[in-house]
Design an enzyme around this catalytic site. Structure first.
Site, PDB file in Angstrom:
ATOM      1  N   GLN A 124       2.816  -2.230  14.094  1.00 22.62           N
ATOM      2  CA  GLN A 124       3.843  -2.596  13.125  1.00 22.62           C
ATOM      3  C   GLN A 124       4.713  -1.365  12.856  1.00 22.62           C
ATOM      4  O   GLN A 124       4.188  -0.281  12.612  1.00 22.62           O
ATOM      5  CB  GLN A 124       3.179  -3.067  11.832  1.00 22.62           C
ATOM      6  CG  GLN A 124       4.155  -3.650  10.827  1.00 22.62           C
ATOM      7  CD  GLN A 124       3.500  -3.897   9.478  1.00 22.62           C
ATOM      8  OE1 GLN A 124       2.595  -3.166   9.082  1.00 22.62           O
ATOM      9  NE2 GLN A 124       3.942  -4.905   8.767  1.00 22.62           N
ATOM     10  N   SER A 127       7.830   1.129   8.004  1.00 23.00           N
ATOM     11  CA  SER A 127       8.161   2.251   7.130  1.00 23.00           C
ATOM     12  C   SER A 127       9.053   3.264   7.827  1.00 23.00           C
ATOM     13  O   SER A 127       9.019   3.407   9.044  1.00 23.00           O
ATOM     14  CB  SER A 127       6.883   2.959   6.675  1.00 23.00           C
ATOM     15  OG  SER A 127       6.094   2.095   5.904  1.00 23.00           O
ATOM     16  N   SER A 159       0.940   1.978  12.214  1.00 23.74           N
ATOM     17  CA  SER A 159      -0.490   1.880  12.518  1.00 23.74           C
ATOM     18  C   SER A 159      -0.721   1.459  13.959  1.00 23.74           C
ATOM     19  O   SER A 159      -0.017   0.587  14.471  1.00 23.74           O
ATOM     20  CB  SER A 159      -1.161   0.872  11.590  1.00 23.74           C
ATOM     21  OG  SER A 159      -1.080   1.327  10.267  1.00 23.74           O
ATOM     22  N   GLU A 242       0.137 -10.517   5.360  1.00 18.33           N
ATOM     23  CA  GLU A 242      -0.402  -9.172   5.290  1.00 18.33           C
ATOM     24  C   GLU A 242      -1.158  -8.957   3.986  1.00 18.33           C
ATOM     25  O   GLU A 242      -2.212  -8.341   3.952  1.00 18.33           O
ATOM     26  CB  GLU A 242       0.750  -8.168   5.417  1.00 18.33           C
ATOM     27  CG  GLU A 242       0.279  -6.760   5.587  1.00 18.33           C
ATOM     28  CD  GLU A 242       1.439  -5.808   5.864  1.00 18.33           C
ATOM     29  OE1 GLU A 242       1.192  -4.818   6.531  1.00 18.33           O
ATOM     30  OE2 GLU A 242       2.563  -6.061   5.404  1.00 18.33           O
ATOM     31  N   ASN A 356      -0.106  -0.874  -4.094  1.00 23.88           N
ATOM     32  CA  ASN A 356      -0.578  -1.750  -5.174  1.00 23.88           C
ATOM     33  C   ASN A 356       0.348  -1.715  -6.390  1.00 23.88           C
ATOM     34  O   ASN A 356       0.385  -2.668  -7.168  1.00 23.88           O
ATOM     35  CB  ASN A 356      -2.021  -1.387  -5.544  1.00 23.88           C
ATOM     36  CG  ASN A 356      -3.005  -1.897  -4.495  1.00 23.88           C
ATOM     37  OD1 ASN A 356      -2.594  -2.343  -3.423  1.00 23.88           O
ATOM     38  ND2 ASN A 356      -4.283  -1.844  -4.813  1.00 23.88           N
ATOM     39  N   GLU A 357       1.128  -0.638  -6.518  1.00 21.81           N
ATOM     40  CA  GLU A 357       2.114  -0.609  -7.606  1.00 21.81           C
ATOM     41  C   GLU A 357       3.194  -1.669  -7.371  1.00 21.81           C
ATOM     42  O   GLU A 357       3.599  -2.379  -8.287  1.00 21.81           O
ATOM     43  CB  GLU A 357       2.757   0.785  -7.712  1.00 21.81           C
ATOM     44  CG  GLU A 357       1.860   1.850  -8.330  1.00 21.81           C
ATOM     45  CD  GLU A 357       0.734   2.313  -7.418  1.00 21.81           C
ATOM     46  OE1 GLU A 357       0.808   2.088  -6.187  1.00 21.81           O
ATOM     47  OE2 GLU A 357      -0.253   2.883  -7.931  1.00 21.81           O
TER      48      GLU A 357
END
Lengths: 375, 358
Positions: A124, A127, A159, A242, A356-357
């Site tokens: 993927q 980013s 990744s 995801e 998680n934010e």
């Protein structure tokens, strides 16, 4: 309401028997190494020969048309058997669902079968140095050329890209359009001319991801997923997978929780009630995640933004399971082994697939309906 | 496999929600706390007409049960509206009476529980040491674990020949003003033996499950009210719900509650199986934590107003703390889960009835 799993028991038994006969007795080397990557690719081929690599896919692409419940059961058996990690998971769980929703029949026929067999392993590429949580700030470009597109710019934290064959991600095709517009979702070979990849050692030094430099990398029109300019919408249709069930199935956590209980039995200090509490809590949370999975596959509607609830839960559960195991191991916890490998992997969980934010913002605004605001 | 409520079960929950919204429970709670049980007992009769208490009474004894999934659906709504009274105790008592092997006692009381004409309280020391609202109850039961003794106390029984009237001890005030707790001493035995111990264990498990469901409802209401408040209350020129510190805390409350509901439903479906005690404990531990986290967040986000007696939501905040530990605090339930997983080896704790071991 019921939890009657008996209709899927024959499938469970078949999967269990096959795994018992085929799972390697000794753990494979880490899939984040060159040697381990190759060994895990070979394992994907073996799974594929038994038509067990992509059970939920349509038969014509190498799957079994398994129902979501059968898939959950497959995953339970897979991780309970201690089978190797899935080196092709980014393709299977993130790209394939996008293709099945937005791809052309030609793309499906061309891309899915070699993905199912492990012949082509996908990374993927979302980013960028300036676009992490703020994905819409991405700047890598796709420029129109004869018969396709020229990619320029940089992707990072990709990744599996150190050893994988192909990548996928959104590129900015119309710099004049707004942040969420003018993006195009593309597939490209990682050994393309003009593409330089530099592996990055993750926190334990293993090259688990890479940065990618694009210098006029050509991509034909046939490798655009969805319509040009629609990349944001196409990309977002993957994030549900995801963050939701498919990337992190309950089976891996229930298996880890059962191993944690076994470890507690072996290493327990009966006086350490705090550790006892954490072991039980981790097991309970893994059970909750399993049952929530059954709830999800029982629903007719799309979980949508609720997948963010899942992502926060599984990523924190994964950490709790492994931290508790390391604490049970005491001074041996820092030594190499499966728990440590799992711990290092779990450390990244609250960061990748949207921090998680960001997930908590999504939950607050799109599930609870709290007002949006400047961040 | 369909692990979601079916249409009828959802409708049952929605019907109760409407009934309780119409009842205006804050006023009922405050009357109950002030020693005026009239409105609460009237609500009890409405709940009975809606079929709530019959869910825990076997069909053979005049009920509709046991229907554990419907029971947790009902208790979720009872918690969501913070209904006062020995609700959990009454359904746990129904389970006790169904299993105790004393047909006279069961025949005298089970139809009345199902029909809403008996309010029953129950103590199961040491896990449940006090009988809730014993002075209002028509029957108070306790099982002394040490001597395997079932004792009925109080009980202005009509036709309850074996029942002895007893005066409960002095009331002990709770943080939750609607929870009026009474110590219960041993009285004369009315049934003894291993069946009593087993029935007391089953009663405890069903009570803990109903309490877990009550906690998920409490938590849900606390979250709903707090989201509403955070969207309306403005500081620094914007709704406080627009601040990430508030958003993230409330998001975590939702995550906790979302992963408690399946545990409660899973435990309800395990009723009658050897895993029931383990699954109830998993649900109760999670529900206690999730509802308490909701209460803490609700108080923090509301600020000073939430810390006042007169603000109705503080009734929910106080109940969440009380029920966190009633029917066993999380640590004891976790110990019971682990004990069950490792084959009965006692990992400590030990105030809860031991799980069955296969």
């Amino acid at each position: 309401m019921d939890l009657d799993l008996s209709p899927v028991e024959p499938f469970r038994a078949e999967v269990r028997d096959w795994l018992r006969a085929h799972v390697p007795a000794a753990a494979l080397p880490s899939l984040e190494t060159e040697e381990g990557f190759a060994a895990h690719r070979a394992w994907e081929r073996e799974l594929h020969r038994a038509r067990l690599s992509v059970v939920s896919w349509p038969e014509r692409y190498g799957g079994r048309d398994a129902t979501p419940l059968e898939w959950l059961v497959f995953e339970e058996e897979y991780y309970a058997a201690g089978a190797p990690g899935r080196v092709s998971q980014n393709g299977i769980n993130l790209l394939a669902p996008t293709l099945l929703r937005h791809g052309t029949p030609e793309q499906l026929d061309r891309v899915l079968p070699p993905m199912a067999s492990g012949e082509v392993i996908w990374a993927q590429a979302w980013s960028e140095p300036g676009a992490g949580s703020d994905l819409a700030a991405l700047r890598a470009t796709a420029t129109r050329t004869d018969g396709g597109w020229l990619l320029n710019g940089q992707k990072t934290w990709s990744s599996r890209a150190a050893f994988a064959d192909r990548g996928f991600g959104p590129f900015r095709s119309d710099p004049a359009a707004g942040r969420h517009h003018g993006l195009t979702y593309l597939m490209f070979p990682l050994d393309a001319e003009g593409l330089t990849r530099r592996p990055i050692g993750r926190i334990d030094g293993k090259p688990a991801f890479a940065e990618l430099f694009f210098d006029d990398v050509f991509v034909p029109d046939s490798d655009v997923i969805g319509a040009p300019g629609e990349g944001w919408r196409v990309a977002m249709s993957t994030t549900g997978n995801e963050r939701g069930l498919t990337l992190r199935s309950p089976g891996r956590f229930t298996a880890a929780a059962d191993r944690l209980v076994a470890l507690w039995r072996e290493h327990a200090d009966p006086a350490d009630t705090a550790l006892r509490d954490r072991v039980a809590d981790a097991w309970i949370r893994a059970r909750a995640y399993r049952l929530k999975g059954f709830e999800t596959v029982s629903r007719a509607d799309d979980v949508g933004a609720e997948s963010s609830v899942n992502k926060v839960f599984w990523s924190e559960l994964d950490l709790a399971l492994h931290e508790t195991a390391l604490d049970l191991l005491g001074p041996d916890g820092e030594l190499g082994g499966e728990w440590l490998e799992g711990y290092v992997f779990s450390l990244a969980g609250p960061i990748y697939a949207g921090t998680n934010e960001i997930q908590r913002n999504v939950i607050a605004e799109r599930v609870l309906g709290l007002p949006r605001a400047a961040r | 496999m369909k692990f979601i409520l079916d249409a009828e079960q959802r409708l049952f929950g929605e019907t109760l929600h409407k009934l309780l919204t119409g009842a205006g429970t804050p006023g009922v709670i405050r009357s109950w706390a002030a020693g005026e049980p009239g409105p609460g007992l009237a609500l009890w009769r409405s709940l009975s007409e809606a079929g709530v208490f019959a869910l825990a009474v076997p069909e053979a004894a005049g009920g509709a049960g046991p229907l554990p999934v419907e029971l947790v659906t009902a208790f979720h709504e009872l918690g969501r509206h913070a209904v006062p009274g020995p609700l959990v105790e009454t359904v746990a008592a129904a389970e006790l009476l169904s299993g105790i092997g004393d047909e006279g006692l069961a025949a005298a009381w089970l139809p009345r529980i199902a029909g809403g004409t008996a309010v029953v309280s129950l103590a199961l020391p040491p896990a449940v040491p006090y009988a809730l609202d014993a002075d209002i109850a028509d029957l108070v039961l306790t099982v002394d674990r040490a001597v395997d003794r079932a004792v009925d106390r109080a009980g202005a029984g009509d036709g309850g020949d074996e029942l002895r009237k007893a005066v409960p001890g002095a009331v002990r005030p709770s943080l939750d003003p609607a929870r009026r707790l009474f110590p219960v001493g041993p009285g004369g035995a009315s049934a003894t033996g291993p069946a009593v111990r087993a029935a007391a264990g089953a009663a405890y498990d069903l009570g803990a499950l109903a309490c877990a469901a009550q906690l998920t409802g409490l938590g849900r209401r606390l979250l709903e009210a707090t989201v509403e408040y955070a969207a309306a209350r403005r500081q620094f020129g914007q709704p406080i719900g627009a601040f990430q510190a508030v958003k993230h805390r409330l998001a975590d409350v939702l995550v906790g509650l979302e992963y408690t509901r399946p545990l409660v439903h899973g435990a309800a479906l395990a009723y009658g199986s050897p895993d029931f005690a383990r699954d109830v404990s998993a649900a109760k531990a999670a529900a206690s934590e999730a509802a308490y986290a909701a209460a803490r967040a609700a108080l923090q986000v509301h600020g000073a107003i939430g810390y006042t007696d007169e603000y109705d939501l503080s009734l929910w905040i106080r109940k969440a703390r009380a029920l966190h530990s009633a029917w066993g605090p999380p640590a004891e339930h976790r110990a019971r889960v682990l004990s069950s997983l490792v084959g009965g080896q006692d990992p400590g704790g030990g105030r809860l009835p031991p799980p069955r071991v296969r």
